[in-house]
Design an enzyme around this catalytic site. Structure first.
Site, PDB file in Angstrom:
ATOM      1  N   ASN A   8      -5.226  31.678   1.616  1.00  0.00           N
ATOM      2  CA  ASN A   8      -5.124  30.794   0.595  1.00  0.00           C
ATOM      3  C   ASN A   8      -5.873  29.183   1.735  1.00  0.00           C
ATOM      4  O   ASN A   8      -5.155  28.850   1.944  1.00  0.00           O
ATOM      5  CB  ASN A   8      -4.138  30.003  -0.110  1.00  0.00           C
ATOM      6  CG  ASN A   8      -4.091  29.337  -1.164  1.00  0.00           C
ATOM      7  OD1 ASN A   8      -4.985  28.782  -1.014  1.00  0.00           O
ATOM      8  ND2 ASN A   8      -2.524  29.035  -1.191  1.00  0.00           N
ATOM      9  N   ARG A  89      -6.912  33.753  -2.269  1.00  0.00           N
ATOM     10  CA  ARG A  89      -7.187  32.533  -3.678  1.00  0.00           C
ATOM     11  C   ARG A  89      -8.787  31.676  -3.822  1.00  0.00           C
ATOM     12  O   ARG A  89      -8.630  30.834  -2.877  1.00  0.00           O
ATOM     13  CB  ARG A  89      -6.519  31.588  -2.829  1.00  0.00           C
ATOM     14  CG  ARG A  89      -6.089  30.187  -4.037  1.00  0.00           C
ATOM     15  CD  ARG A  89      -5.214  29.054  -4.055  1.00  0.00           C
ATOM     16  NE  ARG A  89      -4.649  28.723  -5.253  1.00  0.00           N
ATOM     17  CZ  ARG A  89      -4.491  27.542  -5.422  1.00  0.00           C
ATOM     18  NH1 ARG A  89      -3.137  26.833  -4.368  1.00  0.00           N
ATOM     19  NH2 ARG A  89      -3.828  27.001  -6.161  1.00  0.00           N
ATOM     20  N   HIS A 177      -4.571  25.907 -11.250  1.00  0.00           N
ATOM     21  CA  HIS A 177      -3.319  26.161 -11.467  1.00  0.00           C
ATOM     22  C   HIS A 177      -2.638  27.117 -11.833  1.00  0.00           C
ATOM     23  O   HIS A 177      -1.595  27.881 -12.121  1.00  0.00           O
ATOM     24  CB  HIS A 177      -2.243  24.887 -11.513  1.00  0.00           C
ATOM     25  CG  HIS A 177      -2.634  23.694 -10.762  1.00  0.00           C
ATOM     26  ND1 HIS A 177      -2.492  22.643 -10.496  1.00  0.00           N
ATOM     27  CD2 HIS A 177      -1.986  23.930  -9.395  1.00  0.00           C
ATOM     28  CE1 HIS A 177      -2.514  21.872 -10.529  1.00  0.00           C
ATOM     29  NE2 HIS A 177      -2.601  22.142  -8.909  1.00  0.00           N
ATOM     30  N   GLY A 202       2.915  18.940  -7.767  1.00  0.00           N
ATOM     31  CA  GLY A 202       2.505  18.848  -6.487  1.00  0.00           C
ATOM     32  C   GLY A 202       1.310  17.802  -6.283  1.00  0.00           C
ATOM     33  O   GLY A 202       1.152  17.167  -7.005  1.00  0.00           O
ATOM     34  N   ASN A 203       1.142  18.686  -4.795  1.00  0.00           N
ATOM     35  CA  ASN A 203       0.072  16.945  -4.799  1.00  0.00           C
ATOM     36  C   ASN A 203      -1.539  17.026  -5.597  1.00  0.00           C
ATOM     37  O   ASN A 203      -1.589  16.128  -6.628  1.00  0.00           O
ATOM     38  CB  ASN A 203      -0.826  16.743  -3.742  1.00  0.00           C
ATOM     39  CG  ASN A 203       0.548  16.156  -2.465  1.00  0.00           C
ATOM     40  OD1 ASN A 203       0.737  15.042  -2.132  1.00  0.00           O
ATOM     41  ND2 ASN A 203       0.174  17.267  -1.793  1.00  0.00           N
ATOM     42  N   ARG A 233      -5.472  11.793  -7.217  1.00  0.00           N
ATOM     43  CA  ARG A 233      -6.788  11.983  -8.020  1.00  0.00           C
ATOM     44  C   ARG A 233      -6.113  11.254  -9.092  1.00  0.00           C
ATOM     45  O   ARG A 233      -5.310  11.003  -9.645  1.00  0.00           O
ATOM     46  CB  ARG A 233      -6.842  13.354  -8.221  1.00  0.00           C
ATOM     47  CG  ARG A 233      -7.079  14.410  -7.356  1.00  0.00           C
ATOM     48  CD  ARG A 233      -7.462  15.152  -8.154  1.00  0.00           C
ATOM     49  NE  ARG A 233      -6.960  16.370  -6.698  1.00  0.00           N
ATOM     50  CZ  ARG A 233      -6.526  18.035  -6.460  1.00  0.00           C
ATOM     51  NH1 ARG A 233      -6.216  18.513  -7.739  1.00  0.00           N
ATOM     52  NH2 ARG A 233      -6.225  18.166  -6.024  1.00  0.00           N
ATOM     53  N   ASP A 274       2.535   9.866  -1.476  1.00  0.00           N
ATOM     54  CA  ASP A 274       3.842  11.302  -1.027  1.00  0.00           C
ATOM     55  C   ASP A 274       5.567  10.543  -2.118  1.00  0.00           C
ATOM     56  O   ASP A 274       5.783   8.822  -2.016  1.00  0.00           O
ATOM     57  CB  ASP A 274       4.281  10.853   0.067  1.00  0.00           C
ATOM     58  CG  ASP A 274       5.281  11.739   0.444  1.00  0.00           C
ATOM     59  OD1 ASP A 274       6.542  12.188  -0.323  1.00  0.00           O
ATOM     60  OD2 ASP A 274       5.640  12.680   1.348  1.00  0.00           O
ATOM     61  N   ARG A 276       8.525  11.513  -2.305  1.00  0.00           N
ATOM     62  CA  ARG A 276       9.419  10.944  -1.071  1.00  0.00           C
ATOM     63  C   ARG A 276       9.584   9.296  -1.454  1.00  0.00           C
ATOM     64  O   ARG A 276      10.342   8.956  -1.533  1.00  0.00           O
ATOM     65  CB  ARG A 276       9.648  11.681  -0.546  1.00  0.00           C
ATOM     66  CG  ARG A 276      10.132  12.951  -1.023  1.00  0.00           C
ATOM     67  CD  ARG A 276       9.905  13.801   0.063  1.00  0.00           C
ATOM     68  NE  ARG A 276       8.839  13.949   0.633  1.00  0.00           N
ATOM     69  CZ  ARG A 276       9.010  15.066   1.212  1.00  0.00           C
ATOM     70  NH1 ARG A 276       9.515  16.551   1.689  1.00  0.00           N
ATOM     71  NH2 ARG A 276       7.544  14.943   1.769  1.00  0.00           N
ATOM     72  N   GLY A 324       8.328  18.997  -8.812  1.00  0.00           N
ATOM     73  CA  GLY A 324       8.627  19.182 -10.441  1.00  0.00           C
ATOM     74  C   GLY A 324       9.982  20.047 -10.086  1.00  0.00           C
ATOM     75  O   GLY A 324      10.995  19.835 -10.395  1.00  0.00           O
ATOM     76  N   GLU A 325      10.324  20.018  -8.320  1.00  0.00           N
ATOM     77  CA  GLU A 325      11.195  21.687  -8.140  1.00  0.00           C
ATOM     78  C   GLU A 325      12.485  20.463  -7.484  1.00  0.00           C
ATOM     79  O   GLU A 325      13.712  20.659  -7.333  1.00  0.00           O
ATOM     80  CB  GLU A 325      10.877  22.149  -7.116  1.00  0.00           C
ATOM     81  CG  GLU A 325      10.420  23.466  -6.906  1.00  0.00           C
ATOM     82  CD  GLU A 325       9.959  24.526  -6.280  1.00  0.00           C
ATOM     83  OE1 GLU A 325      11.303  24.599  -5.585  1.00  0.00           O
ATOM     84  OE2 GLU A 325       9.051  25.078  -6.236  1.00  0.00           O
ATOM     85  N   GLU A 373       2.276  31.318  -5.873  1.00  0.00           N
ATOM     86  CA  GLU A 373       0.943  31.983  -5.438  1.00  0.00           C
ATOM     87  C   GLU A 373       0.173  33.107  -5.172  1.00  0.00           C
ATOM     88  O   GLU A 373       0.352  33.672  -5.408  1.00  0.00           O
ATOM     89  CB  GLU A 373       0.188  30.536  -5.730  1.00  0.00           C
ATOM     90  CG  GLU A 373       0.272  29.365  -6.706  1.00  0.00           C
ATOM     91  CD  GLU A 373      -0.122  28.024  -6.037  1.00  0.00           C
ATOM     92  OE1 GLU A 373       0.760  27.822  -4.850  1.00  0.00           O
ATOM     93  OE2 GLU A 373      -0.796  27.357  -6.922  1.00  0.00           O
TER      94      GLU A 373
HETATM   95  P1  ADP Z   1       1.095  20.672  -3.093  1.00  0.00           P
HETATM   96  O1  ADP Z   1      -0.029  20.586  -3.938  1.00  0.00           O
HETATM   97  O2  ADP Z   1      -0.060  20.330  -1.533  1.00  0.00           O
HETATM   98  O3  ADP Z   1       0.858  22.210  -2.528  1.00  0.00           O
HETATM   99  P2  ADP Z   1       3.916  20.804  -3.147  1.00  0.00           P
HETATM  100  O4  ADP Z   1       3.873  21.604  -3.673  1.00  0.00           O
HETATM  101  O5  ADP Z   1       4.237  20.858  -1.624  1.00  0.00           O
HETATM  102  O6  ADP Z   1       2.089  19.840  -2.782  1.00  0.00           O
HETATM  103  O7  ADP Z   1       3.945  18.620  -3.797  1.00  0.00           O
HETATM  104  C1  ADP Z   1       3.692  17.557  -2.551  1.00  0.00           C
HETATM  105  C2  ADP Z   1       4.618  16.410  -3.559  1.00  0.00           C
HETATM  106  O8  ADP Z   1       6.062  16.703  -3.646  1.00  0.00           O
HETATM  107  C3  ADP Z   1       5.277  14.931  -3.145  1.00  0.00           C
HETATM  108  O9  ADP Z   1       4.371  13.995  -3.297  1.00  0.00           O
HETATM  109  C4  ADP Z   1       6.119  14.394  -2.229  1.00  0.00           C
HETATM  110  O10 ADP Z   1       6.488  13.569  -2.430  1.00  0.00           O
HETATM  111  C5  ADP Z   1       6.784  15.665  -3.393  1.00  0.00           C
HETATM  112  N1  ADP Z   1       8.110  16.610  -2.830  1.00  0.00           N
HETATM  113  C6  ADP Z   1       8.558  16.906  -1.928  1.00  0.00           C
HETATM  114  N2  ADP Z   1       9.992  17.118  -1.670  1.00  0.00           N
HETATM  115  C7  ADP Z   1      10.277  15.733  -2.879  1.00  0.00           C
HETATM  116  C8  ADP Z   1      11.881  15.708  -3.174  1.00  0.00           C
HETATM  117  N3  ADP Z   1      12.357  15.949  -2.332  1.00  0.00           N
HETATM  118  N4  ADP Z   1      11.425  14.012  -3.813  1.00  0.00           N
HETATM  119  C9  ADP Z   1      10.840  14.262  -4.702  1.00  0.00           C
HETATM  120  N5  ADP Z   1       9.554  14.119  -4.271  1.00  0.00           N
HETATM  121  C10 ADP Z   1       9.386  15.622  -3.353  1.00  0.00           C
END
Ligand code: ADP
Length: 389
Positions: A8, A89, A177, A202-203, A233, A274, A276, A324-325, A373
Site C-alpha cells: 500500500n 492498493r 475507500h 481517518g485523515n 482537504r 490531528d 486528538r 471513527g474508531e 484494507e
Molecule cells: P489515515 O487516514 O492516514 O490512515 P487514520 O485512520 O490513522 O489515518 O486516522 C488518523 C486520525 O485519527 C487523526 O486525526 C488522529 O488524530 C485520529 N485519532 C487517532 N486516535 C485518536 C483518539 N484516540 N482520539 C481522537 N482521534 C484520534
C-alpha cells in the site's frame, strides 16, 4: 504456506503485509511500514502477527523502491517465506480500470494513461509495480482499486449535472475507500443488514451508503478531495469558490490543488489536522478548534441523514478509521444530531469504544469497527490467483 505480499504505497510512505490462507481466510504473518520516505530520517518498522515490533531502523530511504528493497532484505533476514504473488492498493485507476485484476503490460499502460486522475498516487503505484516486476519477474502482481467497490452505484449517483462530453472524458463520481468498505462488509458477514452507512473517518474521510452489501452512494466524487471536510482537504465547496479564488485571488492550478488538498479542512479551521489535538484544544476553550470539530461532525451527520433518504431508512451505522474508531466525542456529536432517525447511543459503551455503542432501545444499531484494507487486498488476490492457476 503460500504468502501473498500486499503493498500500500502512499506519497511518502509504504505499508506492507504478508498474508497466508488459514482456515479459509487471510491471516497476517507480518506487517510493516516505511515512513518519511525521501527524508534522511525514514523509519522502517516490522511487526509480528501479535503486533510486537520485530525490527526498527531509522535511516535515509530515498524512494519507494529503496524502501521495498529494505523490506525484502529484512524479510530474508527474518527467514520469512517468500511471497507467491503481490497485491497493490491502487487508489484510482481512472474510468477504464475499475475491477481488481492481474497486472499485465496493457493494464500498466492504461494505469499510466489515467495519471491525471490521481497525479500523486498513480505514479507512486506504477513505480513500485515496475520495480517488483524487475526484481521478481516470476511473481504475478494484482491491482486492487479503491474505486471498484462503488461500481454498483446507479447512474443517477455517478453522473454530474454537466454536459455529457465531460462524462465521456471520465468526469464522474468514482468514490474511494472501497477496500475499507469491502473489508467491513466482509467482517460483518451474517450480521450485515440491508440498510447500512459506513463512516470511514481517518485523515482522509468518506461515507458510503450500502444496500444489501452494495455501494449505492458515497461522499467522495471524481477525486478524494470531495465530500465531507477532512484533516487537510476541503471536501465539497460551492464550485464558485475555486472560480472566485482563481479570478480574485489569482491562484493557479497548483496553488489551488495545494490549498484544497493540503491546507484546508480541520487544519485550516482549527490550526491542526490531528483530531486528538483539536479535542484537547477545544476542551480547554479554543473556539477555533471547537468550530472545526463542529463543522466536521455536522457535515458527517448531514451525510448520514441524506444516505438514510437514499436507503429508505437505516439499520446500521458503522464508525471506522482513526477518528471513527477512537473518538467518542466525534461519534457522540454525530449521533446526537440523528435522534430523529432512531439513533440512540449508550454513553458508557461509546466512551469505551465498544464493538456496539448503540443503546439497546436504539432503532439503529451503531458499531465501531477496525478496517483491514491490506487483508481485503490479500482476499481479492487469493481469489484472482486461483482463477489464474
Ligand atoms: P489515515 O487516514 O492516514 O490512515 P487514520 O485512520 O490513522 O489515518 O486516522 C488518523 C486520525 O485519527 C487523526 O486525526 C488522529 O488524530 C485520529 N485519532 C487517532 N486516535 C485518536 C483518539 N484516540 N482520539 C481522537 N482521534 C484520534
Amino acid at each position: 504456506m503460500k504468502p501473498i505480499l500486499v503493498i500500500n504505497s502512499g506519497s511518502s510512505s509504504l505499508k506492507f503485509g504478508l498474508f497466508v490462507d488459514q482456515g479459509g481466510d487471510e491471516h497476517l504473518v507480518v506487517r510493516g511500514n516505511a515512513d518519511a520516505i525521501g527524508s534522511d530520517r525514514s523509519t522502517l518498522e516490522i511487526f509480528d502477527e501479535q503486533g510486537n515490533q520485530i525490527f526498527k531502523e531509522t535511516r535515509c530511504l530515498d524512494s519507494q523502491k529503496e524502501a521495498l528493497n529494505s523490506i525484502s532484505e529484512q524479510s530474508a533476514a527474518l527467514k520469512l517465506e517468500p511471497p507467491i504473488a503481490v497485491g497493490h492498493r491502487v487508489v484510482h485507476g481512472g474510468p477504464h480500470l475499475v475491477t481488481h485484476q492481474r497486472i499485465t503490460a496493457e493494464v500498466l499502460a492504461t494505469l499510466q494513461r489515467a495519471v491525471h486522475f490521481a497525479p500523486v498516487h498513480i505514479p507512486a503505484a506504477v513505480e513500485i509495480i515496475r520495480h517488483v516486476e524487475r526484481v521478481f519477474p516470476q511473481l504475478p502482481q494484482f491491482a486492487c482499486f479503491d474505486t471498484a467497490f462503488h461500481q454498483t452505484m446507479p447512474e443517477a449517483v455517478y453522473r454530474y449535472p454537466i454536459p455529457e462530453k465531460y462524462f465521456a472524458a471520465g468526469v464522474r463520481r468514482f468514490g474511494f475507500h472501497g477496500l475499507s468498505y469491502a473489508s467491513i462488509v466482509h467482517d460483518l458477514g451474517k450480521d450485515l443488514p440491508s440498510k447500512v452507512v459506513i463512516a470511514h473517518l481517518g485523515n482522509g474521510a468518506s461515507l458510503a451508503a450500502i444496500a444489501d452489501g452494495k455501494s449505492v452512494d458515497t461522499s467522495m466524487g471524481l477525486t478524494p478531495t470531495g465530500g465531507i471536510p477532512m484533516s487537510t482537504r476541503a471536501g465539497d465547496l460551492d464550485p464558485g469558490v475555486p472560480l472566485f479564488l482563481i479570478r480574485n485571488q489569482k491562484l493557479d492550478t497548483d496553488a489551488l490543488e495545494t490549498l484544497l488538498n493540503h491546507n484546508s479542512g480541520l487544519k485550516a479551521l482549527g490550526g491542526t489536522n490531528d483530531m486528538r489535538e483539536l479535542q484537547k484544544a477545544s476542551d480547554s476553550g479554543d473556539s477555533k478548534a471547537a468550530l472545526a470539530i463542529e463543522i466536521f461532525c455536522r457535515s458527517i451527520a448531514k451525510t448520514i441523514a441524506s444516505f438514510a433518504a437514499v436507503l429508505g431508512g437505516l439499520d446500521l451505522l458503522v464508525f471506522a478509521g482513526g477518528i471513527g474508531e477512537h473518538s467518542s466525542t466525534v461519534r457522540a456529536s454525530v449521533c446526537d444530531r440523528l435522534g430523529f432517525l432512531g439513533i440512540a447511543l449508550d454513553a458508557a459503551r461509546n466512551n469505551a469504544s465498544s464493538a456496539v455503542i448503540s443503546a439497546d432501545s436504539s432503532k439503529v444499531r451503531v458499531r465501531v469497527m477496525s478496517t483491514e484494507e491490506e487483508k481485503q487486498i490479500a482476499r481479492y488476490c487469493r481469489v484472482l490467483l486461483q482463477a489464474h492457476s
